[in-house]
Scaffold this motif. Structure first.
Motif, PDB file in Angstrom:
ATOM      1  N   GLY A  33      52.688  41.096  -4.157  1.00  0.00           N
ATOM      2  CA  GLY A  33      52.294  42.328  -4.703  1.00  0.00           C
ATOM      3  C   GLY A  33      52.800  43.524  -4.300  1.00  0.00           C
ATOM      4  O   GLY A  33      53.428  43.568  -2.812  1.00  0.00           O
ATOM      5  N   TYR A  34      52.766  44.652  -4.913  1.00  0.00           N
ATOM      6  CA  TYR A  34      53.410  46.014  -4.518  1.00  0.00           C
ATOM      7  C   TYR A  34      52.734  46.309  -3.293  1.00  0.00           C
ATOM      8  O   TYR A  34      53.551  46.771  -2.184  1.00  0.00           O
ATOM      9  CB  TYR A  34      53.017  46.845  -5.673  1.00  0.00           C
ATOM     10  CG  TYR A  34      53.504  48.442  -5.362  1.00  0.00           C
ATOM     11  CD1 TYR A  34      54.857  48.868  -5.417  1.00  0.00           C
ATOM     12  CD2 TYR A  34      52.539  49.257  -4.886  1.00  0.00           C
ATOM     13  CE1 TYR A  34      54.906  50.308  -5.014  1.00  0.00           C
ATOM     14  CE2 TYR A  34      52.685  50.685  -4.494  1.00  0.00           C
ATOM     15  CZ  TYR A  34      54.061  50.933  -4.703  1.00  0.00           C
ATOM     16  OH  TYR A  34      54.301  52.203  -4.393  1.00  0.00           O
ATOM     17  N   LEU A  35      51.541  46.486  -2.971  1.00  0.00           N
ATOM     18  CA  LEU A  35      51.055  47.051  -1.826  1.00  0.00           C
ATOM     19  C   LEU A  35      51.354  46.342  -0.456  1.00  0.00           C
ATOM     20  O   LEU A  35      51.666  46.838   0.783  1.00  0.00           O
ATOM     21  CB  LEU A  35      49.501  47.313  -1.691  1.00  0.00           C
ATOM     22  CG  LEU A  35      48.957  48.410  -2.852  1.00  0.00           C
ATOM     23  CD1 LEU A  35      47.252  48.111  -2.609  1.00  0.00           C
ATOM     24  CD2 LEU A  35      49.498  49.617  -2.287  1.00  0.00           C
ATOM     25  N   GLN A  36      51.543  44.870  -0.760  1.00  0.00           N
ATOM     26  CA  GLN A  36      52.034  44.162   0.558  1.00  0.00           C
ATOM     27  C   GLN A  36      53.417  44.405   0.915  1.00  0.00           C
ATOM     28  O   GLN A  36      53.703  44.527   2.191  1.00  0.00           O
ATOM     29  CB  GLN A  36      51.615  42.948   0.201  1.00  0.00           C
ATOM     30  CG  GLN A  36      50.131  42.300   0.239  1.00  0.00           C
ATOM     31  CD  GLN A  36      50.152  40.892   0.476  1.00  0.00           C
ATOM     32  OE1 GLN A  36      50.973  40.094   0.676  1.00  0.00           O
ATOM     33  NE2 GLN A  36      49.015  40.271  -0.199  1.00  0.00           N
ATOM     34  N   LEU A 165      58.478  47.626  -5.872  1.00  0.00           N
ATOM     35  CA  LEU A 165      58.280  47.545  -7.364  1.00  0.00           C
ATOM     36  C   LEU A 165      58.968  46.492  -7.818  1.00  0.00           C
ATOM     37  O   LEU A 165      58.724  45.877  -8.614  1.00  0.00           O
ATOM     38  CB  LEU A 165      58.833  49.013  -7.959  1.00  0.00           C
ATOM     39  CG  LEU A 165      57.650  50.255  -7.875  1.00  0.00           C
ATOM     40  CD1 LEU A 165      58.597  51.467  -8.271  1.00  0.00           C
ATOM     41  CD2 LEU A 165      56.403  50.087  -8.668  1.00  0.00           C
ATOM     42  N   LEU A 166      60.546  46.269  -7.181  1.00  0.00           N
ATOM     43  CA  LEU A 166      61.097  45.316  -7.883  1.00  0.00           C
ATOM     44  C   LEU A 166      60.593  43.886  -7.610  1.00  0.00           C
ATOM     45  O   LEU A 166      60.493  43.247  -8.404  1.00  0.00           O
ATOM     46  CB  LEU A 166      62.639  45.562  -7.197  1.00  0.00           C
ATOM     47  CG  LEU A 166      63.734  44.210  -7.561  1.00  0.00           C
ATOM     48  CD1 LEU A 166      63.692  44.271  -9.027  1.00  0.00           C
ATOM     49  CD2 LEU A 166      64.915  44.501  -6.710  1.00  0.00           C
ATOM     50  N   SER A 167      60.264  43.847  -6.316  1.00  0.00           N
ATOM     51  CA  SER A 167      59.747  42.484  -5.826  1.00  0.00           C
ATOM     52  C   SER A 167      58.281  42.243  -6.612  1.00  0.00           C
ATOM     53  O   SER A 167      58.193  41.026  -7.128  1.00  0.00           O
ATOM     54  CB  SER A 167      59.556  42.543  -4.279  1.00  0.00           C
ATOM     55  OG  SER A 167      58.826  43.602  -3.959  1.00  0.00           O
ATOM     56  N   SER A 168      57.341  43.037  -6.612  1.00  0.00           N
ATOM     57  CA  SER A 168      56.283  42.780  -7.393  1.00  0.00           C
ATOM     58  C   SER A 168      56.431  42.530  -8.665  1.00  0.00           C
ATOM     59  O   SER A 168      55.651  41.690  -9.141  1.00  0.00           O
ATOM     60  CB  SER A 168      55.272  43.976  -7.162  1.00  0.00           C
ATOM     61  OG  SER A 168      55.867  45.235  -7.716  1.00  0.00           O
ATOM     62  N   SER A 169      57.563  42.953  -9.469  1.00  0.00           N
ATOM     63  CA  SER A 169      57.684  42.796 -10.863  1.00  0.00           C
ATOM     64  C   SER A 169      58.088  41.244 -10.987  1.00  0.00           C
ATOM     65  O   SER A 169      58.109  40.548 -12.327  1.00  0.00           O
ATOM     66  CB  SER A 169      58.426  43.725 -11.411  1.00  0.00           C
ATOM     67  OG  SER A 169      59.899  43.776 -10.944  1.00  0.00           O
ATOM     68  N   LEU A 170      58.614  40.562  -9.978  1.00  0.00           N
ATOM     69  CA  LEU A 170      59.248  39.461 -10.120  1.00  0.00           C
ATOM     70  C   LEU A 170      58.027  38.227 -10.107  1.00  0.00           C
ATOM     71  O   LEU A 170      58.323  37.140 -10.182  1.00  0.00           O
ATOM     72  CB  LEU A 170      60.139  39.166  -9.101  1.00  0.00           C
ATOM     73  CG  LEU A 170      61.550  39.899  -9.155  1.00  0.00           C
ATOM     74  CD1 LEU A 170      62.364  39.553  -7.956  1.00  0.00           C
ATOM     75  CD2 LEU A 170      62.032  39.638 -10.469  1.00  0.00           C
ATOM     76  N   ARG A 171      56.793  38.708  -9.677  1.00  0.00           N
ATOM     77  CA  ARG A 171      55.639  37.664  -9.530  1.00  0.00           C
ATOM     78  C   ARG A 171      55.240  37.000 -10.807  1.00  0.00           C
ATOM     79  O   ARG A 171      54.831  35.715 -10.399  1.00  0.00           O
ATOM     80  CB  ARG A 171      54.520  38.654  -9.036  1.00  0.00           C
ATOM     81  CG  ARG A 171      54.639  39.253  -7.770  1.00  0.00           C
ATOM     82  CD  ARG A 171      53.149  39.769  -7.219  1.00  0.00           C
ATOM     83  NE  ARG A 171      52.283  38.703  -6.836  1.00  0.00           N
ATOM     84  CZ  ARG A 171      51.080  38.679  -6.667  1.00  0.00           C
ATOM     85  NH1 ARG A 171      50.272  39.717  -6.854  1.00  0.00           N
ATOM     86  NH2 ARG A 171      50.216  37.519  -6.476  1.00  0.00           N
ATOM     87  N   ARG A 172      55.334  37.619 -11.852  1.00  0.00           N
ATOM     88  CA  ARG A 172      55.292  36.811 -13.310  1.00  0.00           C
ATOM     89  C   ARG A 172      56.159  35.601 -13.291  1.00  0.00           C
ATOM     90  O   ARG A 172      55.595  34.631 -13.911  1.00  0.00           O
ATOM     91  CB  ARG A 172      55.380  37.895 -14.393  1.00  0.00           C
ATOM     92  CG  ARG A 172      57.142  38.089 -14.792  1.00  0.00           C
ATOM     93  CD  ARG A 172      56.858  39.139 -15.631  1.00  0.00           C
ATOM     94  NE  ARG A 172      56.732  40.592 -15.254  1.00  0.00           N
ATOM     95  CZ  ARG A 172      56.970  41.607 -15.967  1.00  0.00           C
ATOM     96  NH1 ARG A 172      57.303  41.518 -17.098  1.00  0.00           N
ATOM     97  NH2 ARG A 172      56.477  42.865 -15.401  1.00  0.00           N
ATOM     98  N   PHE A 173      56.998  35.562 -12.564  1.00  0.00           N
ATOM     99  CA  PHE A 173      57.932  34.538 -12.834  1.00  0.00           C
ATOM    100  C   PHE A 173      57.745  33.404 -11.798  1.00  0.00           C
ATOM    101  O   PHE A 173      58.419  32.412 -11.456  1.00  0.00           O
ATOM    102  CB  PHE A 173      59.281  34.758 -12.561  1.00  0.00           C
ATOM    103  CG  PHE A 173      59.867  35.874 -13.639  1.00  0.00           C
ATOM    104  CD1 PHE A 173      60.021  35.447 -15.158  1.00  0.00           C
ATOM    105  CD2 PHE A 173      60.085  36.965 -13.582  1.00  0.00           C
ATOM    106  CE1 PHE A 173      60.054  36.186 -15.913  1.00  0.00           C
ATOM    107  CE2 PHE A 173      60.329  37.984 -14.169  1.00  0.00           C
ATOM    108  CZ  PHE A 173      60.490  37.408 -15.722  1.00  0.00           C
TER     109      PHE A 173
END
Length: 206
Positions: A33-36, A165-173
């Protein structure tokens, strides 16, 4: 304000090229996620601040000594190869269920280590910040040095947020296969940088 904006853009430009820190941020962001992801970027930024401080204090003369450069190349190569092998070996057994949350402090340490041992990052910051210092002094703007330096790091921090933001938004996939693929690519990337730095180290002693 124009000068401040230019230095913010400089900070973004310095952070944007693909490297081990950006790769690690993407991996951590997708996995945790975002914070990590952001914590890795902030950790790397702390190492950048350290090197900028060394440049300001005049230690860049030491960093530019050939034998010191050779040591930096070989040490960086060893660390990246170790981290790369570790990442590749855990790929097969890694699943979403087996993932553990990484505390922000661990992300800070990881990002700090990656930037600290990255020889290209060291020499890059030495060259860039050395040039910035020379330009500021040449134009008689020494009293603005702190403001311009902060502006550079504002740019770096903005880029870290973009990656997070970009990487955390990809978590849903995220699936087990995708997670393993991302970890493998990240590990191979670290191995590639390790081999490259080792090659540069060999060239520096020939």
């Amino acid at each position: 304000m124009g000068s401040i904006f230019n230095y913010i853009l400089l900070g973004i430009s310095l952070s944007a090229p693909v490297g081990p820190v950006n790769a690690a941020q993407m991996e951590k962001g997708i996995r945790g996620g975002y914070l990590q992801s952001l914590s890795v970027g902030v950790g790397a930024m702390l190492a950048d601040i350290l090197y900028m401080l060394l440049v300001y204090l005049g230690f860049y003369h030491v960093i530019m000594i050939p034998i010191v450069q050779s040591f930096l190349y070989f040490f960086g190569s060893f660390v990246f190869l170790y981290l790369g092998v570790e990442s590749v070996l855990k790929t097969r057994t890694l699943t979403r269920a087996s993932m553990t949350t990484v505390a922000p402090l661990q992300g800070l340490r990881y990002g700090f280590l990656l930037a600290l041992v990255n020889p290209i990052s060291i020499m890059f910051w030495v060259g860039v910040y050395g040039s910035v210092l020379a330009k500021i002094v040449e134009h008689g703007e020494g009293n603005h040095l702190l403001l311009y330096t902060i502006s550079i790091f504002v740019g770096v921090f903005l880029w870290d947020n973009i990656i997070a933001l970009l990487s955390s938004s990809l978590r849903r996939f995220l699936s087990d296969k995708l997670l393993q693929g991302i970890t493998l690519v990240s590990g191979l990337s670290l191995l590639g940088f390790g081999i490259y730095f080792g090659y540069l180290g060999v060239l520096s002693v020939l």
